[in-house]
Design an enzyme around this catalytic site. Sequence first.
Site, PDB file in Angstrom:
ATOM      1  N   SER A 197       0.799  -1.223   0.000  1.00 12.36           N
ATOM      2  CA  SER A 197       0.000   0.000   0.000  1.00 12.36           C
ATOM      3  C   SER A 197       0.834   1.277   0.000  1.00 12.36           C
ATOM      4  O   SER A 197       0.319   2.345  -0.330  1.00 12.36           O
ATOM      5  CB  SER A 197      -0.956   0.012   1.198  1.00 12.36           C
ATOM      6  OG  SER A 197      -0.243  -0.052   2.423  1.00 12.36           O
ATOM      7  N   ASP A 211      -2.098   8.794   7.523  1.00  9.00           N
ATOM      8  CA  ASP A 211      -3.043   8.003   8.301  1.00  9.00           C
ATOM      9  C   ASP A 211      -2.272   7.096   9.254  1.00  9.00           C
ATOM     10  O   ASP A 211      -1.124   7.390   9.592  1.00  9.00           O
ATOM     11  CB  ASP A 211      -3.995   7.211   7.380  1.00  9.00           C
ATOM     12  CG  ASP A 211      -3.273   6.191   6.504  1.00  9.00           C
ATOM     13  OD1 ASP A 211      -2.070   5.949   6.718  1.00  9.00           O
ATOM     14  OD2 ASP A 211      -3.925   5.619   5.597  1.00  9.00           O
ATOM     15  N   HIS A 228       0.609   5.315   6.561  1.00 10.05           N
ATOM     16  CA  HIS A 228       1.266   5.842   5.370  1.00 10.05           C
ATOM     17  C   HIS A 228       1.705   7.297   5.506  1.00 10.05           C
ATOM     18  O   HIS A 228       0.999   8.106   6.112  1.00 10.05           O
ATOM     19  CB  HIS A 228       0.303   5.727   4.179  1.00 10.05           C
ATOM     20  CG  HIS A 228      -0.283   4.365   4.029  1.00 10.05           C
ATOM     21  ND1 HIS A 228      -1.545   4.043   4.515  1.00 10.05           N
ATOM     22  CD2 HIS A 228       0.218   3.228   3.495  1.00 10.05           C
ATOM     23  CE1 HIS A 228      -1.798   2.763   4.255  1.00 10.05           C
ATOM     24  NE2 HIS A 228      -0.739   2.247   3.654  1.00 10.05           N
TER      25      HIS A 228
END
Length: 367
Positions: A41, A333, A336
């Site tokens: 991600s 967040d 990340h």
Amino acid sequence: MRSFSTDLVLSVTLMLVLLATRACAQPQQGQVPCFFIFGDSLVDNGNNNRLLTLSRANYRPYGIDFPQGVTGRFTNGRTYVDALAQLFGFRNYIPPYARTRGPALLRGVNYASGAAGIRDETGNNLGGHTSMNQQVANFGMTVEQMRRYFRGDNNALTSYLSKCIFYSGMGSNDYLNNYFMSDFYSTGHDFTASAFAAVLLQDYTRQLTQLYALGARKVIVTAIGQIGCIPYQLARYNGTNSRCNEKINNAISLFNSGLLKLVQNFNNGRLPGAKFVYLDSYKSSNDLSLNGTSLGFEVIDKGCCGVGRNNGQITCLPLQQTCPDRSKYLYWDAFHPTEVANILLAKLTYNSQTYTYPMSIQQLTML
């Protein structure tokens, strides 16, 4: 100012050259013809959008600062590889594999998938994802599709791929969404930290060797960042001697040290003609945390968007209000970095050897 006729002649000339070389997706004036990305991600740019998974970011406020809006990137704007692609001279961002076919493949593809890991089962707790094994297999299919643009000339295709940059950033989820998630996985009981690192490195060695066999010659491999200090861990950890979860940091350090040795091994003749660059994401993330204020960050331990302690207990919810000034936050967040942090890291690792071994990324492009 150029005239219309000059622009027309230039455009026709470029088209003829591109058709003649069968490489119509190369960026003009770029340092490398293509850029292939493997990862999770941290660099996923939309491959998970159509998967049945909790690991998706195709909703606001994700992408709030990205020119194209919501794309599936797990940050507010550009990812690290987006910023790196711009430094390479690409005029457009490298597209996700999920929606890239045809001649666009020649410019490079992003295979990264949120929740993915080196091990196939990693991330299953979140739902669908594309593991590293499958990402490598997808690249193999890409190579077969690319072959037609070189009229079956394997030597020409091999030469072309040898000039491309390959990026692989894997391992974080093998710890976050596997080894240290004992309610869902048994690996934490089945392996010591040292044994698990060894198993991961064995699998990763095979995967990177497969990329080499498919044509990769200039490869960036990233260490795992200091994930014991991300907001997700800070929201759950109640240690007294450190603000971070050092048990996790110590475990991933075993993997990172083994990965560095692997890079040295590859460069010392195990994979002839290849050059691997080790990107020390652990050191860079630690330095950003320690020196954040001098770099313009005011908040280094909380997500700009999220729920609960450190905004790290639950990640960004749809249409959630973000922090007032995203440029002051190191983390977007629970997991990340913000766009600002990603761009800063790209610049720091591109033309300096502070975080790269045995050369800078810019030097790798010039080989």
